[in-house]
Design an enzyme around this catalytic site. Structure first.
Site, mmCIF file in Angstrom:
data_model
loop_
_atom_site.group_PDB
_atom_site.id
_atom_site.type_symbol
_atom_site.label_atom_id
_atom_site.label_comp_id
_atom_site.label_asym_id
_atom_site.label_seq_id
_atom_site.Cartn_x
_atom_site.Cartn_y
_atom_site.Cartn_z
ATOM 1 N N SER A 8 -1.718 139.555 49.281
ATOM 2 C CA SER A 8 -2.007 140.756 50.064
ATOM 3 C C SER A 8 -3.242 140.528 50.923
ATOM 4 O O SER A 8 -4.342 140.306 50.394
ATOM 5 C CB SER A 8 -2.246 141.949 49.148
ATOM 6 O OG SER A 8 -2.859 142.983 49.900
ATOM 7 N N HIS A 33 2.005 139.886 52.346
ATOM 8 C CA HIS A 33 2.077 141.305 51.977
ATOM 9 C C HIS A 33 1.020 142.066 52.775
ATOM 10 O O HIS A 33 -0.173 141.772 52.702
ATOM 11 C CB HIS A 33 1.846 141.462 50.471
ATOM 12 C CG HIS A 33 2.024 142.860 49.970
ATOM 13 N ND1 HIS A 33 3.268 143.384 49.647
ATOM 14 C CD2 HIS A 33 1.127 143.852 49.743
ATOM 15 C CE1 HIS A 33 3.120 144.630 49.226
ATOM 16 N NE2 HIS A 33 1.830 144.945 49.288
ATOM 17 N N ASP A 35 -0.583 145.765 53.725
ATOM 18 C CA ASP A 35 -0.738 147.119 53.200
ATOM 19 C C ASP A 35 -1.224 148.081 54.273
ATOM 20 O O ASP A 35 -2.375 148.011 54.703
ATOM 21 C CB ASP A 35 -1.759 147.102 52.055
ATOM 22 C CG ASP A 35 -1.211 146.403 50.827
ATOM 23 O OD1 ASP A 35 -0.174 146.862 50.314
ATOM 24 O OD2 ASP A 35 -1.809 145.404 50.389
ATOM 25 N N MET A 37 -2.223 151.821 55.242
ATOM 26 C CA MET A 37 -2.675 153.076 54.592
ATOM 27 C C MET A 37 -3.147 154.063 55.651
ATOM 28 O O MET A 37 -3.838 153.662 56.586
ATOM 29 C CB MET A 37 -3.849 152.772 53.650
ATOM 30 C CG MET A 37 -3.536 151.733 52.600
ATOM 31 S SD MET A 37 -4.980 151.436 51.573
ATOM 32 C CE MET A 37 -4.357 150.102 50.539
ATOM 33 N N HIS A 66 4.116 147.022 53.431
ATOM 34 C CA HIS A 66 4.092 148.091 52.428
ATOM 35 C C HIS A 66 3.429 149.317 53.045
ATOM 36 O O HIS A 66 2.218 149.329 53.259
ATOM 37 C CB HIS A 66 3.313 147.564 51.205
ATOM 38 C CG HIS A 66 3.111 148.564 50.116
ATOM 39 N ND1 HIS A 66 2.216 148.356 49.086
ATOM 40 C CD2 HIS A 66 3.690 149.765 49.859
ATOM 41 C CE1 HIS A 66 2.248 149.390 48.255
ATOM 42 N NE2 HIS A 66 3.126 150.264 48.715
ATOM 43 N N MET A 68 1.972 152.788 52.955
ATOM 44 C CA MET A 68 1.424 153.870 52.125
ATOM 45 C C MET A 68 1.025 154.980 53.080
ATOM 46 O O MET A 68 -0.163 155.267 53.286
ATOM 47 C CB MET A 68 0.234 153.340 51.309
ATOM 48 C CG MET A 68 0.682 152.472 50.148
ATOM 49 S SD MET A 68 -0.606 151.392 49.526
ATOM 50 C CE MET A 68 -0.422 150.024 50.665
ATOM 51 N N MET A 137 4.363 149.870 41.667
ATOM 52 C CA MET A 137 2.904 149.868 41.748
ATOM 53 C C MET A 137 2.337 149.785 40.337
ATOM 54 O O MET A 137 2.655 150.618 39.484
ATOM 55 C CB MET A 137 2.394 151.138 42.433
ATOM 56 C CG MET A 137 2.728 151.270 43.911
ATOM 57 S SD MET A 137 2.240 149.860 44.921
ATOM 58 C CE MET A 137 0.477 149.758 44.602
ATOM 59 N N ASP A 175 2.920 145.154 42.318
ATOM 60 C CA ASP A 175 1.808 145.261 43.257
ATOM 61 C C ASP A 175 0.621 145.975 42.609
ATOM 62 O O ASP A 175 0.702 147.168 42.316
ATOM 63 C CB ASP A 175 2.281 146.020 44.502
ATOM 64 C CG ASP A 175 1.244 146.003 45.614
ATOM 65 O OD1 ASP A 175 0.212 145.327 45.475
ATOM 66 O OD2 ASP A 175 1.493 146.679 46.636
HETATM 67 C C1 DX5 Z 1 -2.851 148.652 46.716
HETATM 68 C C2 DX5 Z 1 -2.069 147.699 47.586
HETATM 69 C C3 DX5 Z 1 -2.017 146.330 47.035
HETATM 70 C C4 DX5 Z 1 -3.361 145.670 46.948
HETATM 71 C C5 DX5 Z 1 -3.342 144.783 45.746
HETATM 72 O O1 DX5 Z 1 -2.717 149.937 47.204
HETATM 73 O O2 DX5 Z 1 -0.732 148.130 47.741
HETATM 74 O O3 DX5 Z 1 -1.098 145.500 47.724
HETATM 75 O O4 DX5 Z 1 -3.706 144.915 48.065
HETATM 76 O O5 DX5 Z 1 -4.612 144.298 45.555
HETATM 77 P P1 DX5 Z 1 -5.053 143.644 44.189
HETATM 78 O O6 DX5 Z 1 -4.170 142.449 43.955
HETATM 79 O O7 DX5 Z 1 -6.489 143.289 44.431
HETATM 80 O O8 DX5 Z 1 -4.883 144.684 43.107
HETATM 81 ZN ZN ZN Z 2 0.801 146.653 48.567
#
Ligand code: DX5
Ligand code: ZN
Length: 216
Positions: A8, A33, A35, A37, A66, A68, A137, A175
């Site tokens: 990620s 990956h 993320d 947000m 991904h 969010m 998650m 994840d």
């Molecule tokens: C959290 C994200 C993850 C995050 C994981 O909301 O969806 O993908 O980057 O990070 P680590 O591996 O540090 O928990």
């Molecule tokens: Zn993620």
């Protein structure tokens, strides 16, 4: 199929994304990956479409995006254009999930559905045969570096059984809080894809950590 590793980039150095991408290109990384947000669905804001476009110019492997964000259906074509190969939406953010999955597939992307830690895997049953990926998650989404929620193992086992019984071809992605300390147990429980942020990018040697996670 041997399991896949999806580092990620949330935990990477955003001021040096090109070199981070090159490091991943030259490693045993399977997917990137990414993320996204929005500060509404989760209490944090990360990066969006223009940054993914820029990352895509330096990557040689599939982009696993991904979302969010609330109302993810509004941006499906934009993420396709930015380079997404797999697009994952949260079940908790999707009022018309079945339609959204169809719209992602209509754009020739793989469709993923993510579940927060409190959401039962049974809620996926009606769409299990329509999707390519389930993202479980194992932390509450919004931040990297949180600790892994142990209940996830039970969810993986239950989901694996549902997938086998239904004939779905969905892969199970985990994840949050994934590291060398829980990777083997997750694979043994039925996980197919491991997302790893902090455990890769905060390691002394990220390339070597990716290799260790891959060859566990
Ligand atoms: C959290 C994200 C993850 C995050 C994981 O909301 O969806 O993908 O980057 O990070 P680590 O591996 O540090 O928990
Ligand atoms: Zn993620």
């Amino acid at each position: 199929m041997s399991h896949l590793i999806a580092p990620s980039l949330l935990a990477s150095d955003f001021a040096n994304l090109q070199s981070e991408c090159e490091m991943l290109n030259n490693s045993e990384t399977d997917w990137y990956h990414l993320d996204v947000m929005d500060g509404v669905f989760v209490p944090n804001i990360s990066f969006g479409i223009p940054v993914i476009e820029a990352i895509n110019r330096h990557t040689l492997k599939p982009l696993d995006v991904h979302l969010m964000i609330v109302q993810p259906e509004r941006y499906i074509r934009d993420f396709k254009k930015a380079g997404a190969n797999i697009l994952t939406v949260h079940i908790e953010a999707s009022t018309h999930l079945h339609r959204t999955i169809g719209a992602i597939k209509d754009e020739d992307m793989k469709a993923g559905v993510a579940l927060n830690p409190h959401t039962p895997v049974e809620s996926l049953e009606p769409v299990l045969n329509d999707i390519d990926l389930v993202c479980l998650m194992s932390v509450n989404p919004g931040f990297g570096g949180q600790s892994f929620i142990e209940k996830t193992y039970d969810k993986v086992r239950k989901l694996k059984q549902m997938i086998n019984e239904s004939g779905s071809s969905a892969v199970i992605e985990i994840d949050g809080g994934v590291s060398i300390n829980n990777a083997k147990q997750l694979i043994d429980a039925g996980a197919d894809v491991l997302v790893a942020g902090s455990s890769v990018f905060k390691a002394d040697n990220p390339t070597e950590m990716i290799s260790r996670l891959k060859n566990i």
